[in-house]
Every structure is written in C-alpha cells, then in structure tokens.
Design a protein around this motif. Structure first.
Motif, PDB file in Angstrom:
ATOM      1  N   VAL A 146       3.101  -4.961  -7.207  1.00 55.13           N
ATOM      2  CA  VAL A 146       2.495  -6.316  -5.994  1.00 55.13           C
ATOM      3  C   VAL A 146       0.972  -6.192  -6.789  1.00 55.13           C
ATOM      4  O   VAL A 146       0.957  -5.153  -7.419  1.00 55.13           O
ATOM      5  CB  VAL A 146       2.736  -5.540  -4.678  1.00 55.13           C
ATOM      6  N   CYS A 147       0.147  -7.380  -6.810  1.00 50.62           N
ATOM      7  CA  CYS A 147      -0.964  -7.496  -7.602  1.00 50.62           C
ATOM      8  C   CYS A 147      -1.842  -7.976  -5.994  1.00 50.62           C
ATOM      9  O   CYS A 147      -2.320  -9.803  -6.111  1.00 50.62           O
ATOM     10  CB  CYS A 147      -0.621  -8.449  -8.682  1.00 50.62           C
ATOM     11  N   PRO A 148      -2.942  -7.486  -5.470  1.00 50.10           N
ATOM     12  CA  PRO A 148      -3.443  -8.104  -5.060  1.00 50.10           C
ATOM     13  C   PRO A 148      -4.616  -8.470  -5.779  1.00 50.10           C
ATOM     14  O   PRO A 148      -4.831  -8.387  -6.479  1.00 50.10           O
ATOM     15  CB  PRO A 148      -4.128  -6.762  -4.014  1.00 50.10           C
ATOM     16  N   PRO A 149      -5.399  -9.504  -4.752  1.00 50.44           N
ATOM     17  CA  PRO A 149      -6.256 -10.254  -5.854  1.00 50.44           C
ATOM     18  C   PRO A 149      -7.670  -9.102  -6.013  1.00 50.44           C
ATOM     19  O   PRO A 149      -7.791  -9.576  -7.343  1.00 50.44           O
ATOM     20  CB  PRO A 149      -6.522 -11.128  -5.228  1.00 50.44           C
ATOM     21  N   VAL A 150      -8.054  -8.082  -5.416  1.00 50.44           N
ATOM     22  CA  VAL A 150      -9.273  -7.305  -5.274  1.00 50.44           C
ATOM     23  C   VAL A 150      -8.412  -6.107  -4.527  1.00 50.44           C
ATOM     24  O   VAL A 150      -7.488  -5.532  -3.891  1.00 50.44           O
ATOM     25  CB  VAL A 150     -10.005  -7.290  -4.902  1.00 50.44           C
ATOM     26  N   PHE A 151      -8.918  -5.209  -4.829  1.00 49.21           N
ATOM     27  CA  PHE A 151      -9.064  -3.475  -4.613  1.00 49.21           C
ATOM     28  C   PHE A 151      -9.780  -3.070  -3.507  1.00 49.21           C
ATOM     29  O   PHE A 151     -11.174  -2.646  -3.622  1.00 49.21           O
ATOM     30  CB  PHE A 151      -9.359  -2.113  -5.420  1.00 49.21           C
ATOM     31  N   GLU A 152      -9.618  -3.420  -2.110  1.00 50.20           N
ATOM     32  CA  GLU A 152     -10.318  -2.640  -0.583  1.00 50.20           C
ATOM     33  C   GLU A 152      -9.696  -1.663   0.523  1.00 50.20           C
ATOM     34  O   GLU A 152      -9.057  -2.065   0.394  1.00 50.20           O
ATOM     35  CB  GLU A 152     -10.355  -4.226  -0.068  1.00 50.20           C
ATOM     36  N   ILE A 153      -9.644  -0.635   0.700  1.00 51.84           N
ATOM     37  CA  ILE A 153      -9.566   0.115   1.442  1.00 51.84           C
ATOM     38  C   ILE A 153      -8.536  -0.290   2.373  1.00 51.84           C
ATOM     39  O   ILE A 153      -7.471  -0.148   2.452  1.00 51.84           O
ATOM     40  CB  ILE A 153     -10.081   1.299   1.773  1.00 51.84           C
ATOM     41  N   ARG A 154      -8.808  -1.621   3.023  1.00 47.31           N
ATOM     42  CA  ARG A 154      -8.416  -1.789   4.421  1.00 47.31           C
ATOM     43  C   ARG A 154      -6.775  -2.492   3.468  1.00 47.31           C
ATOM     44  O   ARG A 154      -5.891  -2.337   3.683  1.00 47.31           O
ATOM     45  CB  ARG A 154      -8.908  -2.852   4.875  1.00 47.31           C
ATOM     46  N   THR A 155      -7.070  -3.551   2.712  1.00 45.58           N
ATOM     47  CA  THR A 155      -5.780  -3.782   1.695  1.00 45.58           C
ATOM     48  C   THR A 155      -4.537  -2.885   1.375  1.00 45.58           C
ATOM     49  O   THR A 155      -3.835  -3.367   1.365  1.00 45.58           O
ATOM     50  CB  THR A 155      -6.737  -4.958   1.096  1.00 45.58           C
ATOM     51  N   PHE A 156      -5.132  -1.702   0.885  1.00 49.92           N
ATOM     52  CA  PHE A 156      -4.745  -1.022  -0.017  1.00 49.92           C
ATOM     53  C   PHE A 156      -3.812  -0.211   1.571  1.00 49.92           C
ATOM     54  O   PHE A 156      -2.531  -0.307   0.854  1.00 49.92           O
ATOM     55  CB  PHE A 156      -5.191   0.155  -0.484  1.00 49.92           C
ATOM     56  N   PHE A 157      -4.342  -0.109   2.488  1.00 53.06           N
ATOM     57  CA  PHE A 157      -3.232   0.245   3.161  1.00 53.06           C
ATOM     58  C   PHE A 157      -2.227  -0.743   3.955  1.00 53.06           C
ATOM     59  O   PHE A 157      -1.022   0.136   4.098  1.00 53.06           O
ATOM     60  CB  PHE A 157      -4.324   1.763   4.174  1.00 53.06           C
ATOM     61  N   ASP A 180      -8.108   7.074   9.336  1.00 52.36           N
ATOM     62  CA  ASP A 180      -8.024   6.007   9.554  1.00 52.36           C
ATOM     63  C   ASP A 180      -6.334   5.118   9.810  1.00 52.36           C
ATOM     64  O   ASP A 180      -6.930   4.540  10.810  1.00 52.36           O
ATOM     65  CB  ASP A 180      -8.865   5.423   9.118  1.00 52.36           C
ATOM     66  N   TYR A 181      -5.853   6.042   8.891  1.00 55.20           N
ATOM     67  CA  TYR A 181      -3.896   4.896   9.194  1.00 55.20           C
ATOM     68  C   TYR A 181      -3.842   5.507   9.300  1.00 55.20           C
ATOM     69  O   TYR A 181      -1.955   5.791   8.743  1.00 55.20           O
ATOM     70  CB  TYR A 181      -4.227   4.302   7.846  1.00 55.20           C
ATOM     71  N   VAL A 236       0.224   6.165   7.039  1.00 58.82           N
ATOM     72  CA  VAL A 236       0.277   7.119   6.082  1.00 58.82           C
ATOM     73  C   VAL A 236       1.676   7.577   6.196  1.00 58.82           C
ATOM     74  O   VAL A 236       2.239   8.034   5.568  1.00 58.82           O
ATOM     75  CB  VAL A 236      -1.145   8.198   6.040  1.00 58.82           C
ATOM     76  N   GLU A 237       2.310   8.652   8.357  1.00 52.51           N
ATOM     77  CA  GLU A 237       3.041   9.053   7.990  1.00 52.51           C
ATOM     78  C   GLU A 237       4.659   8.189   7.414  1.00 52.51           C
ATOM     79  O   GLU A 237       5.518   8.779   7.666  1.00 52.51           O
ATOM     80  CB  GLU A 237       2.835   9.261   9.351  1.00 52.51           C
ATOM     81  N   THR A 295      -1.854  14.827   2.071  1.00 60.65           N
ATOM     82  CA  THR A 295      -1.455  13.763   3.454  1.00 60.65           C
ATOM     83  C   THR A 295      -0.179  12.655   2.782  1.00 60.65           C
ATOM     84  O   THR A 295       0.551  12.472   3.751  1.00 60.65           O
ATOM     85  CB  THR A 295      -3.170  12.732   2.817  1.00 60.65           C
ATOM     86  N   PHE A 296       0.291  12.550   1.470  1.00 57.75           N
ATOM     87  CA  PHE A 296       1.092  11.350   1.350  1.00 57.75           C
ATOM     88  C   PHE A 296       3.115  12.427   1.550  1.00 57.75           C
ATOM     89  O   PHE A 296       3.906  11.328   1.088  1.00 57.75           O
ATOM     90  CB  PHE A 296       0.981  11.115   0.462  1.00 57.75           C
ATOM     91  N   GLY A 297       2.663  13.570   0.824  1.00 57.85           N
ATOM     92  CA  GLY A 297       3.920  14.326   0.374  1.00 57.85           C
ATOM     93  C   GLY A 297       3.978  13.722  -0.101  1.00 57.85           C
ATOM     94  O   GLY A 297       5.787  13.672  -0.128  1.00 57.85           O
TER      95      GLY A 297
END
Length: 235
Positions: A67-78, A105-106, A110-111, A136-138
């Motif tokens: 998956v290739c998002p146009p930019v790295f942003e925390i919100r879009t990462f999650f 915040d997510y 995460v779970e 956090t991610f196990g």
C-alpha cells in the motif's frame, strides 16, 4: 542512482544495478518469510534506499502487495492499518517514535491490527521505543544494519529464532567480517572495522575512482564503522 548520507564526508552517488537490488530482495524475502498473502504499508519515501530497496522491491519480488499512501501522516497511518490490514511495515526511528506516541489515540485499531512484525532501519531505534512498539502492537520489532552501498548487511531474525537486543543481527547474504587496521580478519568478540562482500555490494561510486579504491579493497567493502561479531555471528 542513490546518494550516500554524507555522514562521514561529502555526498557520493552510487549507481545501483538491478542485480544488486534483486540479490538483497531475494535474501530479505527468505529472511522475513514473505508470501503472497503479505501486505506492506509503505512509509519511507521512494527516493530513499530504505523505501525503494527495502520497503518496495522486496514485497514485489515476493509477489505480495504494498500500500503506497501519497504522504506519511499519523492519522492516515492508523486509518490504513484499519482499512488495508497490512501484515508489516518498515520505517525509520523518527516514524516509529511518532507512531508509538500516537498509538493511545487509536486503541481499537491497535487492538485489532493484523501485523506480524515491524521493521526498523535508517538509524538506531531507542530500546524504549522497541519495547513500547512490541507491547503496543504485540509483534516483534526487527532491527538491522544497512547503508547506501549495501542495502541490508545484517538483520535480526523473526521468532522463533533468537533476537538479540543491542545487536543488528546476522548476515542476510554474503560475508560480514571484522577486520583490523592491517587487513587481517578477526575472530568472534574482537572489535574492528566492519567489512562486507557478496552479491549485494555496490561496484563503485559514480566518477569517483579514489573513493571507490578506498572503499573496495580486495573484494571487501569498508565503510569505516566499528563493530564485533559474537560467537553466534550477531553483529
């Protein structure tokens, strides 16, 4: 071409050939046990060796998705973790720190994550961040050593194989040795210069024969870093 980081001198250009990229990708596919069922989430920029040669070329060679998002942003990462359910991602230490800081915040995302491992490169990751991400991610956080001239020198293995905190793992392909100032290879637990040879190693800097001659000596690439190998070959 890939530009060196310039941490020890001026930037130099490295012509990266397909055979080098394919060699490192094949070694990584085996090391990380990639299958066509895997799906990666691209974070690193593609002008960076970590992004192009590790995060993109490797899964493509394995026939898996990315998956290739146009930019790295925390919100879009999650959001992408939830939407696409990737099985892995690879990032630099600053990205990992930002992801860990925001994970609270997510909680639902995460779970319910689908990751099987997290990969770290492009610099040393704080051990506290490693522990935080794994808690956090196990899933395991895998560190390795790479550079512009040799994309992936060593890497810690996935469980159930042994991961050693404080090391950058074992050789993926070719030979990794420790050499003294006289050019003699040293045994385990002896500190010296890290030298590498094999199919991943570059063939020289662009239009810089003097730098090439200094870096490539008798088939070994010398990058100037110091290290030691333990009794089990962990760097």
């Amino acid at each position: 071409y890939i530009a060196t980081s310039g941490t020890t001198s001026d930037h130099k250009l490295i012509p990266r050939k397909q055979r080098h990229m394919i060699a490192q990708a094949r070694a990584a596919v085996t090391h990380f046990r990639f299958t066509t069922a895997d799906l990666g989430l691209l974070i690193m920029p593609l002008f960076h060796g970590h992004g192009m040669e590790q995060a993109l070329t490797v899964p493509l060679l394995a026939g898996s998705g990315i998956v290739c998002p146009p930019v790295f942003e925390i919100r879009t990462f999650f959001e992408n973790l939830a939407r696409f359910r990737p099985t892995w991602y690879s990032a630099g230490f600053s990205h990992h720190s930002a992801i860990l800081d925001a994970a609270g915040d997510y909680p639902k995302i995460v779970e319910n994550n689908n990751l099987r491992y997290i990969r770290s490169g492009s610099g040393r990751l704080d051990p506290r961040v490693i522990v935080g991400l794994e808690t956090t991610f196990g899933v395991p956080v895998i560190e390795g050593l790479g550079m512009s001239e040799v994309p992936c020198v060593t890497c810690n293995p996935l469980p159930p194989a042994k991961r050693k905190p404080g090391t950058v793992g074992i050789a993926l392909d070719g030979n990794v040795e420790i050499m003294d100032d006289r050019g003699q290879l040293l045994g385990p637990n002896s500190e010296g210069q890290i030298v590498v040879r094999g199919s991943m190693v570059f063939e020289g800097y662009l239009e810089d024969p003097a730098a090439t001659a200094a870096a490539l000596v008798d088939g070994w690439y010398h990058n100037g870093d110091l290290g030691c190998l333990d009794d089990e070959g962990y760097l």
